[in-house]
Design a protein around this motif. Structure first.
Motif, PDB file in Angstrom:
ATOM      1  N   VAL A  30       0.824  -1.208   0.000  1.00 42.57           N
ATOM      2  CA  VAL A  30       0.000   0.000   0.000  1.00 42.57           C
ATOM      3  C   VAL A  30       0.859   1.260   0.000  1.00 42.57           C
ATOM      4  N   LEU A  31       0.420   2.252  -0.792  1.00 34.40           N
ATOM      5  CA  LEU A  31       1.012   3.584  -0.765  1.00 34.40           C
ATOM      6  C   LEU A  31      -0.077   4.590  -0.417  1.00 34.40           C
ATOM      7  N   LEU A  32       0.178   5.418   0.594  1.00 36.34           N
ATOM      8  CA  LEU A  32      -0.752   6.457   1.027  1.00 36.34           C
ATOM      9  C   LEU A  32      -0.156   7.806   0.641  1.00 36.34           C
ATOM     10  N   LEU A  33      -0.902   8.577  -0.167  1.00 31.64           N
ATOM     11  CA  LEU A  33      -0.414   9.846  -0.701  1.00 31.64           C
ATOM     12  C   LEU A  33      -1.245  11.007  -0.171  1.00 31.64           C
ATOM     13  N   ASP A  34      -0.581  12.126   0.145  1.00 36.27           N
ATOM     14  CA  ASP A  34      -1.321  13.306   0.565  1.00 36.27           C
ATOM     15  C   ASP A  34      -0.578  14.557   0.112  1.00 36.27           C
ATOM     16  N   LYS A  35      -1.331  15.537  -0.362  1.00 34.05           N
ATOM     17  CA  LYS A  35      -0.723  16.765  -0.885  1.00 34.05           C
ATOM     18  C   LYS A  35      -0.174  17.662   0.215  1.00 34.05           C
ATOM     19  N   ARG A  36      -0.663  17.486   1.439  1.00 31.11           N
ATOM     20  CA  ARG A  36      -0.225  18.352   2.532  1.00 31.11           C
ATOM     21  C   ARG A  36       1.164  17.954   3.027  1.00 31.11           C
ATOM     22  N   HIS A  37       1.901  18.945   3.473  1.00 33.09           N
ATOM     23  CA  HIS A  37       3.206  18.669   4.071  1.00 33.09           C
ATOM     24  C   HIS A  37       3.054  18.276   5.537  1.00 33.09           C
ATOM     25  N   GLU A  38       1.933  18.670   6.145  1.00 32.60           N
ATOM     26  CA  GLU A  38       1.649  18.292   7.531  1.00 32.60           C
ATOM     27  C   GLU A  38       0.218  17.770   7.600  1.00 32.60           C
ATOM     28  N   LEU A  39       0.066  16.502   7.962  1.00 33.80           N
ATOM     29  CA  LEU A  39      -1.264  15.900   8.039  1.00 33.80           C
ATOM     30  C   LEU A  39      -2.049  16.528   9.187  1.00 33.80           C
ATOM     31  N   GLY A  40      -3.368  16.626   8.987  1.00 37.21           N
ATOM     32  CA  GLY A  40      -4.225  17.203  10.017  1.00 37.21           C
ATOM     33  C   GLY A  40      -4.358  18.707   9.937  1.00 37.21           C
ATOM     34  N   VAL A  41      -3.627  19.337   9.029  1.00 35.19           N
ATOM     35  CA  VAL A  41      -3.639  20.791   8.891  1.00 35.19           C
ATOM     36  C   VAL A  41      -4.069  21.154   7.465  1.00 35.19           C
ATOM     37  N   PRO A  42      -5.031  22.067   7.269  1.00 35.34           N
ATOM     38  CA  PRO A  42      -5.789  22.767   8.302  1.00 35.34           C
ATOM     39  C   PRO A  42      -6.937  21.913   8.842  1.00 35.34           C
ATOM     40  N   VAL A  43      -7.387  22.251  10.042  1.00 34.28           N
ATOM     41  CA  VAL A  43      -8.545  21.574  10.637  1.00 34.28           C
ATOM     42  C   VAL A  43      -9.799  22.079   9.937  1.00 34.28           C
ATOM     43  N   GLN A  44     -10.672  21.154   9.547  1.00 28.23           N
ATOM     44  CA  GLN A  44     -11.880  21.564   8.825  1.00 28.23           C
ATOM     45  C   GLN A  44     -13.133  20.909   9.393  1.00 28.23           C
ATOM     46  N   CYS A  45     -13.163  20.762  10.733  1.00 30.53           N
ATOM     47  CA  CYS A  45     -14.360  20.196  11.358  1.00 30.53           C
ATOM     48  C   CYS A  45     -14.400  20.617  12.815  1.00 30.53           C
ATOM     49  N   GLY A  46     -15.525  20.312  13.479  1.00 27.23           N
ATOM     50  CA  GLY A  46     -15.685  20.656  14.883  1.00 27.23           C
ATOM     51  C   GLY A  46     -14.883  19.790  15.819  1.00 27.23           C
ATOM     52  N   GLU A  47     -14.372  18.655  15.318  1.00 31.88           N
ATOM     53  CA  GLU A  47     -13.468  17.763  16.050  1.00 31.88           C
ATOM     54  C   GLU A  47     -14.167  16.897  17.097  1.00 31.88           C
ATOM     55  N   ALA A  48     -15.452  16.640  16.938  1.00 32.36           N
ATOM     56  CA  ALA A  48     -16.159  15.770  17.877  1.00 32.36           C
ATOM     57  C   ALA A  48     -16.282  14.366  17.292  1.00 32.36           C
ATOM     58  N   LEU A  49     -16.121  13.351  18.157  1.00 27.47           N
ATOM     59  CA  LEU A  49     -16.199  11.957  17.716  1.00 27.47           C
ATOM     60  C   LEU A  49     -16.645  11.078  18.870  1.00 27.47           C
ATOM     61  N   GLY A  50     -17.581  10.152  18.589  1.00 28.43           N
ATOM     62  CA  GLY A  50     -18.026   9.204  19.598  1.00 28.43           C
ATOM     63  C   GLY A  50     -17.027   8.070  19.767  1.00 28.43           C
ATOM     64  N   GLU A  51     -17.035   7.477  20.954  1.00 27.95           N
ATOM     65  CA  GLU A  51     -16.070   6.420  21.239  1.00 27.95           C
ATOM     66  C   GLU A  51     -16.401   5.109  20.528  1.00 27.95           C
ATOM     67  N   ASP A  52     -17.648   4.945  20.054  1.00 26.98           N
ATOM     68  CA  ASP A  52     -18.053   3.659  19.495  1.00 26.98           C
ATOM     69  C   ASP A  52     -17.241   3.278  18.265  1.00 26.98           C
TER      70      ASP A  52
END
Length: 395
Positions: A30-52
């Motif tokens: 597997v190869l995982l590609l991303d255009k960003r130099h830093e993953l997770g940036v910029p944040v584009q959500c409210g950042e809430a997540l359930g534990e399930d």
């Protein structure tokens, strides 16, 4: 430079990283590609997540990215009527407010630990195809241009996915199907409870959407909103500034981060597979149309996608028919639910502020011991059937 992989994943958000992990765990290269130099940036959500979903996918919560726990939701109508939902029942779920900068890197690390290669700062700018079948991607990064041949491409490249569009899938969103959002991370503020997520509904505050306050600590919170692009008369950030300036508990706070982005709220795309291609996450519009939340759906879809892709490669059959197992599985898991929420959204966004107040009044005194959108809608239908008869079908 030419390279060969079994599976190439475009986009290292939650959907893409989980897909890469699942494919690698199932034996694929597997190869995982991303255009960003830093993953997770910029944040584009409210950042809430359930534990399930974390429990289901065996992602152990870590205080570095699961920075705060919440277990109550407070929904406030235009005139200020509050409805509370809490996870007080035995075995009640915990919600987490995340630090997406660390969370996204953690998921990519899990993919790497499973055996995936990862390449950041790499822009995918075209597809390789042969007779209509996707065969790989063209990309450019720090080491120059490359062509990555892969038996399956997993498109996890976000809203209005270019990869999906290049493969002939319509990813254009109508204005009624796109929420535009803005968010401040604020410090020095006060809120009712550090374990309560607050939601505010009002056509004046956020037309076609809502405002949220998600605590991230003693005096820190994400304060944001989403507005329906077709109904907003101002920029999302202007609505957000007006909200903050109107609240005494927020006025003295200080903004330490500003984020913005778009969220698809028109329901999933109809086709999420092609010969040699699978689409996941925001690219497939795996988002709750009523709330705009989608991390959990993206992760679940990514896990299915990675597993199906690896199996298909091992069998030597990556046709659309074979990869359709992915579409059948995510549809069974959460597709019908998203369809119901879409119908509910299309009704509720047309309610006036007065009607929203009526709904809130109708459920006063009801004790919700679970934070459940479906449960709330069912109670609303029973409490105010004349107003909500259109929702009886989807529920």
């Amino acid at each position: 430079m030419n390279e060969k992989y079994d599976v190439a994943v475009v986009g290292a958000g939650p959907a893409g990283s989980i897909a890469a992990r699942a494919a690698a765990r199932s034996g694929a290269k597997v190869l995982l590609l991303d255009k960003r130099h830093e993953l997770g940036v910029p944040v584009q959500c409210g950042e809430a997540l359930g534990e399930d979903v974390l429990r289901e996918l065996r992602v152990k919560p870590d205080s570095r990215w699961a920075v705060h726990k919440v277990n109550v939701a407070k929904i406030v109508s235009p005139s200020g009527i509050a409805v509370y939902m809490s996870e007080k029942a035995a075995g009640g779920k915990i919600g987490y407010i995340l630090d997406r900068k660390i969370f996204d890197k953690h998921l990519a690390t899990l993919a790497a630990d499973a055996g995936s290669d990862i390449r950041v700062g790499t822009v995918v700018d075209g597809l390789l195809s042969d007779g209509g079948k996707v065969r790989g991607v063209r990309a450019r990064g720090p080491n120059g241009r490359t062509e990555v041949c892969a038996d399956v491409i997993i498109a996890a490249d976000g809203v209005m996915s270019r990869v999906a569009r290049w493969a002939g899938i319509n990813t254009v969103l109508k204005l009624d199907d796109l929420e535009s959002g803005a968010q401040f991370q604020m410090v020095g503020i006060e809120f009712e409870s550090p374990t309560t997520m607050e939601y505010y509904l009002s056509s004046k505050l956020a037309p076609g959407g809502y405002v949220w306050i998600f605590p991230k600590g003693k005096d820190m919170a994400n304060v944001g909103l989403g507005v329906l692009a077709s109904r907003a008369e101002h920029r999302p950030i202007d609505y957000l500034r007006n909200f903050v300036n109107s609240r005494p508990n927020l006025q003295k706070g200080r903004v330490i981060e500003i984020n913005a982005g778009g969220v698809p709220v028109g329901g999933p795309v109809k086709e999420t597979v092609r010969d040699g291609l699978i689409i996941v996450g925001d690219a497939a519009r795996h988002v709750n149309p009523l709330t705009g939340g989608g991390i959990d759906y993206a992760m679940r879809a990514g896990d299915i996608a990675g597993e199906v892709a690896a199996k298909a490669v091992a069998e030597g059959n990556t046709s659309k028919k074979r990869l359709s197992e992915y579409q059948r599985r995510w549809m069974k898991l959460f597709g019908k639910r998203l369809g119901k929420y879409l119908k509910a959204k299309n009704v509720i966004i047309n309610f006036s502020d007065a009607e929203l107040d009526e709904l809130a009044e109708a459920v006063q005194g009801v004790k919700f011991e679970r934070i459940s959108l479906s449960a709330l809608l069912r109670v609303l239908i029973k409490s105010h059937p004349k107003l909500l008869w259109k929702l009886r079908g989807p529920m």
